[in-house]
Write a protein that holds these residues in place. Structure first.
Motif, PDB file in Angstrom:
ATOM      1  N   TYR A 269      20.297  37.491  43.415  1.00  0.00           N
ATOM      2  CA  TYR A 269      20.247  38.284  44.554  1.00  0.00           C
ATOM      3  C   TYR A 269      20.765  39.943  44.068  1.00  0.00           C
ATOM      4  O   TYR A 269      19.865  40.571  44.391  1.00  0.00           O
ATOM      5  CB  TYR A 269      21.264  37.793  45.499  1.00  0.00           C
ATOM      6  N   MET A 270      21.901  39.811  43.274  1.00  0.00           N
ATOM      7  CA  MET A 270      22.218  40.901  42.913  1.00  0.00           C
ATOM      8  C   MET A 270      21.489  41.973  41.922  1.00  0.00           C
ATOM      9  O   MET A 270      21.239  42.969  42.322  1.00  0.00           O
ATOM     10  CB  MET A 270      23.643  40.745  42.309  1.00  0.00           C
ATOM     11  N   ALA A 271      20.530  41.046  41.203  1.00  0.00           N
ATOM     12  CA  ALA A 271      19.636  41.610  40.156  1.00  0.00           C
ATOM     13  C   ALA A 271      18.407  42.300  40.993  1.00  0.00           C
ATOM     14  O   ALA A 271      18.158  43.507  40.709  1.00  0.00           O
ATOM     15  CB  ALA A 271      19.058  40.525  39.260  1.00  0.00           C
TER      16      ALA A 271
ATOM     17  N   ASP B 254      28.341  40.306  51.943  1.00  0.00           N
ATOM     18  CA  ASP B 254      29.286  41.132  51.216  1.00  0.00           C
ATOM     19  C   ASP B 254      28.702  41.615  49.771  1.00  0.00           C
ATOM     20  O   ASP B 254      29.142  42.803  49.150  1.00  0.00           O
ATOM     21  CB  ASP B 254      30.625  40.181  50.935  1.00  0.00           C
ATOM     22  N   LEU B 255      27.759  40.769  49.324  1.00  0.00           N
ATOM     23  CA  LEU B 255      26.987  41.188  48.247  1.00  0.00           C
ATOM     24  C   LEU B 255      26.334  42.607  48.476  1.00  0.00           C
ATOM     25  O   LEU B 255      26.548  43.593  47.671  1.00  0.00           O
ATOM     26  CB  LEU B 255      26.108  40.184  47.708  1.00  0.00           C
ATOM     27  N   ALA B 256      25.611  42.509  49.506  1.00  0.00           N
ATOM     28  CA  ALA B 256      24.893  43.728  49.831  1.00  0.00           C
ATOM     29  C   ALA B 256      25.766  45.081  50.216  1.00  0.00           C
ATOM     30  O   ALA B 256      25.596  46.424  49.794  1.00  0.00           O
ATOM     31  CB  ALA B 256      23.986  43.721  50.846  1.00  0.00           C
ATOM     32  N   ASN B 257      26.767  44.740  50.928  1.00  0.00           N
ATOM     33  CA  ASN B 257      27.818  45.882  51.294  1.00  0.00           C
ATOM     34  C   ASN B 257      28.515  46.343  49.811  1.00  0.00           C
ATOM     35  O   ASN B 257      28.498  47.529  49.921  1.00  0.00           O
ATOM     36  CB  ASN B 257      28.742  45.065  52.400  1.00  0.00           C
ATOM     37  N   GLY B 258      29.047  45.549  48.979  1.00  0.00           N
ATOM     38  CA  GLY B 258      29.536  46.044  47.896  1.00  0.00           C
ATOM     39  C   GLY B 258      28.459  46.811  47.074  1.00  0.00           C
ATOM     40  O   GLY B 258      28.721  47.851  46.445  1.00  0.00           O
ATOM     41  N   LEU B 259      27.314  46.248  46.981  1.00  0.00           N
ATOM     42  CA  LEU B 259      26.270  47.064  45.986  1.00  0.00           C
ATOM     43  C   LEU B 259      25.696  48.230  46.507  1.00  0.00           C
ATOM     44  O   LEU B 259      25.875  49.149  45.736  1.00  0.00           O
ATOM     45  CB  LEU B 259      25.256  45.961  45.761  1.00  0.00           C
ATOM     46  N   PHE B 260      25.814  48.480  47.986  1.00  0.00           N
ATOM     47  CA  PHE B 260      25.336  49.573  48.474  1.00  0.00           C
ATOM     48  C   PHE B 260      26.347  50.473  48.795  1.00  0.00           C
ATOM     49  O   PHE B 260      26.130  51.396  49.494  1.00  0.00           O
ATOM     50  CB  PHE B 260      24.137  49.408  49.501  1.00  0.00           C
ATOM     51  N   THR B 261      27.559  50.058  48.313  1.00  0.00           N
ATOM     52  CA  THR B 261      28.567  51.158  48.482  1.00  0.00           C
ATOM     53  C   THR B 261      28.836  51.806  47.463  1.00  0.00           C
ATOM     54  O   THR B 261      29.127  51.291  46.093  1.00  0.00           O
ATOM     55  CB  THR B 261      29.780  50.392  49.107  1.00  0.00           C
ATOM     56  N   PRO B 262      28.671  53.424  47.201  1.00  0.00           N
ATOM     57  CA  PRO B 262      29.264  54.176  46.029  1.00  0.00           C
ATOM     58  C   PRO B 262      30.381  53.599  45.606  1.00  0.00           C
ATOM     59  O   PRO B 262      31.629  53.578  46.474  1.00  0.00           O
ATOM     60  CB  PRO B 262      28.989  55.558  46.500  1.00  0.00           C
ATOM     61  N   SER B 263      30.645  53.431  44.212  1.00  0.00           N
ATOM     62  CA  SER B 263      32.099  53.352  43.647  1.00  0.00           C
ATOM     63  C   SER B 263      32.999  54.414  43.801  1.00  0.00           C
ATOM     64  O   SER B 263      32.412  55.716  43.821  1.00  0.00           O
ATOM     65  CB  SER B 263      31.867  52.760  42.186  1.00  0.00           C
ATOM     66  N   GLU B 264      34.250  54.296  43.580  1.00  0.00           N
ATOM     67  CA  GLU B 264      35.162  55.507  43.500  1.00  0.00           C
ATOM     68  C   GLU B 264      34.726  56.514  42.472  1.00  0.00           C
ATOM     69  O   GLU B 264      34.870  57.701  42.715  1.00  0.00           O
ATOM     70  CB  GLU B 264      36.664  54.930  43.453  1.00  0.00           C
TER      71      GLU B 264
END
Ligand code: GLV
Ligand code: MG
Length: 326
Positions: A239-241, A263-273
């Protein structure tokens, strides 16, 4: 910049698009309590023909009785080629006035499909005195829809997002697939033999063209491009790939067809710090460049120019949107 200004649709966080069948009231309750940015209550393909009428009732009840605050709420209506569609639209607006943010239209094929829906939704909204205008999410999932994707994206001011419906798209194009939204090992490149006669197999992404084409049509019309389902919910890495690939191409979010994918999608599409800090540094550097009368400068040994400003602003804007939701 072209003289033609691209109007941007209503801004909405859409990292996840959580699909939940209207036929299952327990799932509807769980969806309301979930972390998804957008939830769509499904009346279409996750609901068997004999359950359609009850699912519609469940969805109306869920719109009225559950607490959807903090997320956008959508209903996927049945296709325009069914006898369910008109009643779906009438009931979800008339019996739950003002509750819906979005209507998801499946299997959009031509610009007239969107026009027809716009007319019907406008009439029902007017009749019910609903002031909040419902936006449209359009699923591009047929060869016809993909062939007309540019016109479809421009078809209505209600349009907010295009979604790549990979399962139906594969069926419509008669593509050979293994898992919904995943790669097919047959779609690979075989390298030429090296001196020792060895050859490597490089898997390719059979969805690249379709996703990229949809992204361009969406962005050219100020809409959000969203990647569709990944069927094997026991494969988070797969999924993440896929989600990573579509985000690299410009998608803003991906469907979750199982709670574990939210949570996978929320995390992936959130820009990192780190990305946000870097974007802020770019904006500062370009502000200084403007004061110095320069169009381009170097930051950490890399060229940045005026084009970098827009990208950095988008990223910081997205981070602010997410922070305000939290
Ligand atoms: C979604 O509706 C799909 O067909 O993938
Ligand atoms: Mg579909």
């Amino acid at each position: 910049m072209s003289f033609h200004i691209v109007e941007q649709c209503t801004a909405r966080l859409n990292r996840t698009e959580f699909a939940v069948p209207g036929s299952n009231p327990k799932f509807l309750e769980k969806a309301a309590a979930s972390n998804a940015d957008v939830v769509f209550l499904d009346l279409e393909d996750a609901v068997a023909p004999d359950d359609k009428v009850q699912a519609r009732k469940n969805v109306v009840e869920a719109l009225n009785d559950l607490d959807w605050s903090g997320k956008a709420i959508s209903v996927r209506i049945n296709g325009l080629d069914t006898h369910f569609m008109y009643q779906d639209v009438i009931d979800i607006i008339e019996k739950a006035p003002g509750k819906l943010d979005l209507i998801m239209i499946p299997k959009v094929g031509t610009v007239s499909d969107v026009y027809a829906l716009d007319m019907l939704v406008s009439q029902v909204e007017m009749a019910c005195g609903v002031e909040k205008k419902i936006g449209f999410e359009l699923i591009i999932e047929t060869a016809l829809g993909m062939a007309n994707v540019n016109e479809i994206a421009a078809a209505s001011p209600r349009n907010e997002s295009l979604h790549f419906g990979v399962a139906d798209y594969a069926a419509s194009t008669k593509a050979r697939t293994t898992v919904i939204g995943g790669p097919n090992p047959m779609y690979h490149v075989l390298t030429d033999a090296d001196d020792a006669g060895n050859r490597d197999v490089h898997w390719g992404d059979m969805w690249h063209y379709a996703v990229a084409r949809m992204v361009v049509a969406a962005r050219a019309n100020g809409l959000r491009p969203i990647d569709g389902p990944f069927g094997d919910f026991s494969d988070p890495d797969g999924y993440m790939a896929q989600a990573n690939r579509s985000s690299v191409l410009g998608c803003e979010g991906k469907w979750a067809i199982h709670p574990s994918q939210i949570d996978l999608a929320n995390g992936l599409f959130t820009p990192s710090e780190k990305e946000v800090t870097q974007a802020k540094r770019i904006l500062e550097a370009m502000e200084q460049a403007a004061k110095d009368g320069l169009g381009a400068v170097s930051l950490d040994g890399r060229l940045i120019d005026i084009a970098s400003i827009k990208q950095a602003e988008n990223l910081v804007g997205k981070a602010e949107q997410i922070a305000s939701r939290a």
